[in-house]
Scaffold this active site. Structure first.
Site, PDB file in Angstrom:
ATOM      1  N   LEU A   1       0.599  -1.265  -0.115  1.00 46.48           N
ATOM      2  CA  LEU A   1      -0.139   0.009   0.018  1.00 46.48           C
ATOM      3  C   LEU A   1       0.645   1.163   0.142  1.00 46.48           C
ATOM      4  O   LEU A   1       1.840   1.258   0.593  1.00 46.48           O
ATOM      5  CB  LEU A   1      -0.967  -0.136   1.394  1.00 46.48           C
ATOM      6  CG  LEU A   1      -1.824  -1.163   1.206  1.00 46.48           C
ATOM      7  CD1 LEU A   1      -2.705  -1.012   2.472  1.00 46.48           C
ATOM      8  CD2 LEU A   1      -2.788  -1.216   0.102  1.00 46.48           C
ATOM      9  N   HIS A   2       0.371   2.116  -0.777  1.00 43.34           N
ATOM     10  CA  HIS A   2       1.098   3.574  -1.092  1.00 43.34           C
ATOM     11  C   HIS A   2      -0.105   4.618  -0.739  1.00 43.34           C
ATOM     12  O   HIS A   2      -1.288   4.264  -0.475  1.00 43.34           O
ATOM     13  CB  HIS A   2       1.760   3.596  -2.065  1.00 43.34           C
ATOM     14  CG  HIS A   2       1.246   3.200  -3.337  1.00 43.34           C
ATOM     15  ND1 HIS A   2      -0.139   3.945  -3.875  1.00 43.34           N
ATOM     16  CD2 HIS A   2       1.359   2.355  -4.297  1.00 43.34           C
ATOM     17  CE1 HIS A   2      -0.617   3.335  -4.850  1.00 43.34           C
ATOM     18  NE2 HIS A   2       0.232   2.455  -5.303  1.00 43.34           N
TER      19      HIS A   2
ATOM     20  N   GLY B   1      -1.543   6.294  -2.763  1.00 39.70           N
ATOM     21  CA  GLY B   1      -2.667   6.197  -3.923  1.00 39.70           C
ATOM     22  C   GLY B   1      -3.983   5.296  -3.300  1.00 39.70           C
ATOM     23  O   GLY B   1      -4.916   5.613  -3.155  1.00 39.70           O
ATOM     24  N   HIS B   2      -3.401   4.177  -2.556  1.00 38.19           N
ATOM     25  CA  HIS B   2      -4.433   3.401  -2.046  1.00 38.19           C
ATOM     26  C   HIS B   2      -5.059   3.975  -0.754  1.00 38.19           C
ATOM     27  O   HIS B   2      -6.271   3.963  -0.691  1.00 38.19           O
ATOM     28  CB  HIS B   2      -3.530   2.260  -1.466  1.00 38.19           C
ATOM     29  CG  HIS B   2      -3.178   1.190  -2.407  1.00 38.19           C
ATOM     30  ND1 HIS B   2      -1.693   1.234  -2.299  1.00 38.19           N
ATOM     31  CD2 HIS B   2      -3.693   0.357  -3.426  1.00 38.19           C
ATOM     32  CE1 HIS B   2      -1.477   0.174  -3.405  1.00 38.19           C
ATOM     33  NE2 HIS B   2      -2.540  -0.282  -4.002  1.00 38.19           N
TER      34      HIS B   2
ATOM     35  N   GLN C   1      -4.880 -12.648 -12.657  1.00 40.98           N
ATOM     36  CA  GLN C   1      -4.757 -11.304 -13.942  1.00 40.98           C
ATOM     37  C   GLN C   1      -3.397 -11.202 -14.067  1.00 40.98           C
ATOM     38  O   GLN C   1      -3.074 -10.197 -14.814  1.00 40.98           O
ATOM     39  CB  GLN C   1      -5.070  -9.912 -12.871  1.00 40.98           C
ATOM     40  CG  GLN C   1      -4.410  -9.391 -11.866  1.00 40.98           C
ATOM     41  CD  GLN C   1      -5.134  -8.361 -11.062  1.00 40.98           C
ATOM     42  OE1 GLN C   1      -6.092  -8.625 -10.434  1.00 40.98           O
ATOM     43  NE2 GLN C   1      -4.596  -7.354 -11.201  1.00 40.98           N
TER      44      GLN C   1
ATOM     45  N   GLY D   1      -8.872   3.543  -8.307  1.00 40.39           N
ATOM     46  CA  GLY D   1      -8.216   4.605  -8.937  1.00 40.39           C
ATOM     47  C   GLY D   1      -8.332   4.770 -10.199  1.00 40.39           C
ATOM     48  O   GLY D   1      -8.427   3.925 -10.932  1.00 40.39           O
TER      49      GLY D   1
ATOM     50  N   LYS E   1      -5.982   5.776 -11.833  1.00 37.86           N
ATOM     51  CA  LYS E   1      -4.440   5.481 -12.223  1.00 37.86           C
ATOM     52  C   LYS E   1      -4.704   4.130 -13.303  1.00 37.86           C
ATOM     53  O   LYS E   1      -3.849   4.036 -14.223  1.00 37.86           O
ATOM     54  CB  LYS E   1      -3.730   4.940 -11.123  1.00 37.86           C
ATOM     55  CG  LYS E   1      -2.608   4.033 -11.385  1.00 37.86           C
ATOM     56  CD  LYS E   1      -1.430   4.728 -11.542  1.00 37.86           C
ATOM     57  CE  LYS E   1      -0.270   3.809 -12.001  1.00 37.86           C
ATOM     58  NZ  LYS E   1      -0.160   2.769 -11.471  1.00 37.86           N
TER      59      LYS E   1
ATOM     60  N   MET F   1       2.182   7.180  -8.436  1.00 35.89           N
ATOM     61  CA  MET F   1       2.415   6.167  -7.350  1.00 35.89           C
ATOM     62  C   MET F   1       1.814   4.728  -7.740  1.00 35.89           C
ATOM     63  O   MET F   1       0.667   4.625  -8.308  1.00 35.89           O
ATOM     64  CB  MET F   1       1.737   6.489  -6.171  1.00 35.89           C
ATOM     65  CG  MET F   1       2.301   7.511  -5.405  1.00 35.89           C
ATOM     66  SD  MET F   1       1.781   7.750  -3.365  1.00 35.89           S
ATOM     67  CE  MET F   1       2.793   9.202  -3.307  1.00 35.89           C
TER      68      MET F   1
HETATM   69  P1  AMP Z   1      -3.396  -2.085  -6.819  1.00 38.19           P
HETATM   70  O1  AMP Z   1      -3.192  -2.739  -5.534  1.00 38.19           O
HETATM   71  O2  AMP Z   1      -2.338  -1.855  -7.798  1.00 38.19           O
HETATM   72  O3  AMP Z   1      -4.270  -3.353  -7.481  1.00 38.19           O
HETATM   73  O4  AMP Z   1      -4.202  -1.215  -6.819  1.00 38.19           O
HETATM   74  C1  AMP Z   1      -5.569  -1.006  -6.121  1.00 38.19           C
HETATM   75  C2  AMP Z   1      -6.469   0.256  -6.219  1.00 38.19           C
HETATM   76  O5  AMP Z   1      -5.594   1.388  -6.093  1.00 38.19           O
HETATM   77  C3  AMP Z   1      -6.792   0.527  -7.770  1.00 38.19           C
HETATM   78  O6  AMP Z   1      -7.926   0.739  -7.884  1.00 38.19           O
HETATM   79  C4  AMP Z   1      -5.953   1.308  -8.340  1.00 38.19           C
HETATM   80  O7  AMP Z   1      -6.320   2.062  -9.379  1.00 38.19           O
HETATM   81  C5  AMP Z   1      -5.729   2.141  -7.154  1.00 38.19           C
HETATM   82  N1  AMP Z   1      -4.506   2.975  -7.301  1.00 38.19           N
HETATM   83  C6  AMP Z   1      -3.235   2.482  -7.580  1.00 38.19           C
HETATM   84  N2  AMP Z   1      -2.435   3.402  -7.619  1.00 38.19           N
HETATM   85  C7  AMP Z   1      -3.064   4.597  -7.446  1.00 38.19           C
HETATM   86  C8  AMP Z   1      -2.518   5.807  -7.410  1.00 38.19           C
HETATM   87  N3  AMP Z   1      -1.186   6.362  -7.627  1.00 38.19           N
HETATM   88  N4  AMP Z   1      -3.576   6.927  -7.333  1.00 38.19           N
HETATM   89  C9  AMP Z   1      -4.752   6.568  -7.077  1.00 38.19           C
HETATM   90  N5  AMP Z   1      -5.131   5.112  -6.980  1.00 38.19           N
HETATM   91  C10 AMP Z   1      -4.486   4.103  -7.348  1.00 38.19           C
END
Ligand code: AMP
Length: 282
Positions: free
Chosen positions: A36-37, A39-40, A64, A151, A153, A188
């Site tokens: 998690l960063h 963005g999450h 996926q 996101g 993103k 991010m």
């Molecule tokens: P992930 O863990 O990469 O599958 O992402 C989980 C959720 O976080 C997804 O809905 C992504 O689109 C969102 N997400 C990832 N990176 C960002 C970011 N930099 N800004 C906003 N949402 C993000």
């Protein structure tokens, strides 16, 4: 600060979900693959504002990833993730293992069409949206949230999931959250840790090019020329470009000028072995 409840089995998830839904409390789900960063965390905060209770799922979804992709090396940072979610006051973390999600004999896969076949990510990761749609449909039926946050993103993914929720009457409102960036503009991503120091310093070119291209388009430049120059700039910075495209922000259909809009510019490119994606409103 109280730690969120943690469910690792369907039985404990259902027990916790029933508890959360008492007194008709609304429930928001933030699906993630962990690592998690900010963005999450921005999605968690958005969820907090929209709903009474917040559930975060952490599951690195094998369906996926293609065989040649980074499933094995995908960053896993459970302890740090849990500390962040505790600090945000998250109510429940759904953390199943692969056997719980895909028990022996699992044989069903959702095949999204429409935005999932727009010719962007699907051209380079043909397995991807089937895996995402399948796991998200499962998460929605398992957690039964009122809403779920994704996101921008992953812009095409947000469209695919929204469409699926409507098409299958899943009863979940899908909400998009703005992209959170590093100070130098790099979006991010859990995958940014793969970048070498040199790659990391080149990486912001992606966002800079999106911004420059959007600015040129708003200034009246022709789409084709602006995109060709953008592609060249990305290549010069050491990326191998998968695509740099202008699409309709709602339908993802190709556009030929800003007047066909609202327009979104979307990019995907590889720096070494790391594949980065980004997008911006034009
Ligand atoms: P992930 O863990 O990469 O599958 O992402 C989980 C959720 O976080 C997804 O809905 C992504 O689109 C969102 N997400 C990832 N990176 C960002 C970011 N930099 N800004 C906003 N949402 C993000």
């Amino acid at each position: 600060m109280t730690q969120p409840l943690i469910a690792r089995s369907l039985q404990s998830l259902h027990r916790a979900r029933t508890e959360l839904g008492r007194r008709n409390a609304t429930v928001a789900l933030v699906p993630t693959m962990g690592a998690l960063h900010d963005g999450h965390i921005s999605l968690v905060r958005l969820a907090r504002r929209r709903a009474k209770k917040v559930v975060v799922s952490i599951f690195v979804n094998p369906t996926q990833f293609a065989a040649h992709e980074d499933l094995g090396s995908y960053p896993r940072t459970w302890k740090a993730d849990l500390a962040k979610l505790t600090a945000e006051g998250v109510d429940l973390v759904w953390h199943p293992d692969a056997k719980t999600m895909y028990p022996d004999g699992f044989a069903t896969r959702i095949a999204p069409e429409g935005p999932a076949l727009a010719g962007l990510e699907d051209r380079f990761r043909p397995h991807f949206f089937g895996g995402v749609a399948t796991v998200v449909a499962k998460l929605f039926t398992q957690v039964r949230p009122d809403m779920a946050l994704f996101g921008e993103k992953d812009f095409q993914q947000l469209k695919v999931v929204s469409r699926m929720a409507r098409d299958l009457d899943l009863g979940v409102k899908v909400i998009g959250g703005a992209i959170v960036r590093e100070r130098d503009g790099l979006a991010m991503s859990s995958r940014n840790v793969y970048l070498s120091p040199e790659e990391r310093s080149a990486a912001p070119v992606l966002f800079r090019t999106l911004k420059d291209t959007a600015k040129r388009l708003r200034g009246g430049d022709r789409l084709k020329a602006a995109l060709a120059d953008g592609a060249e700039a990305i290549g010069r910075a050491g990326f191998v470009l998968d695509y740099l495209e202008a699409r309709h922000a709602d339908t993802l259909a190709p556009v030929s000028s800003l007047t066909d809009g609202p327009v979104r510019l979307l990019v995907a490119a590889k720096l070494g072995t790391t594949r980065l994606i980004d997008n911006i409103r034009a």
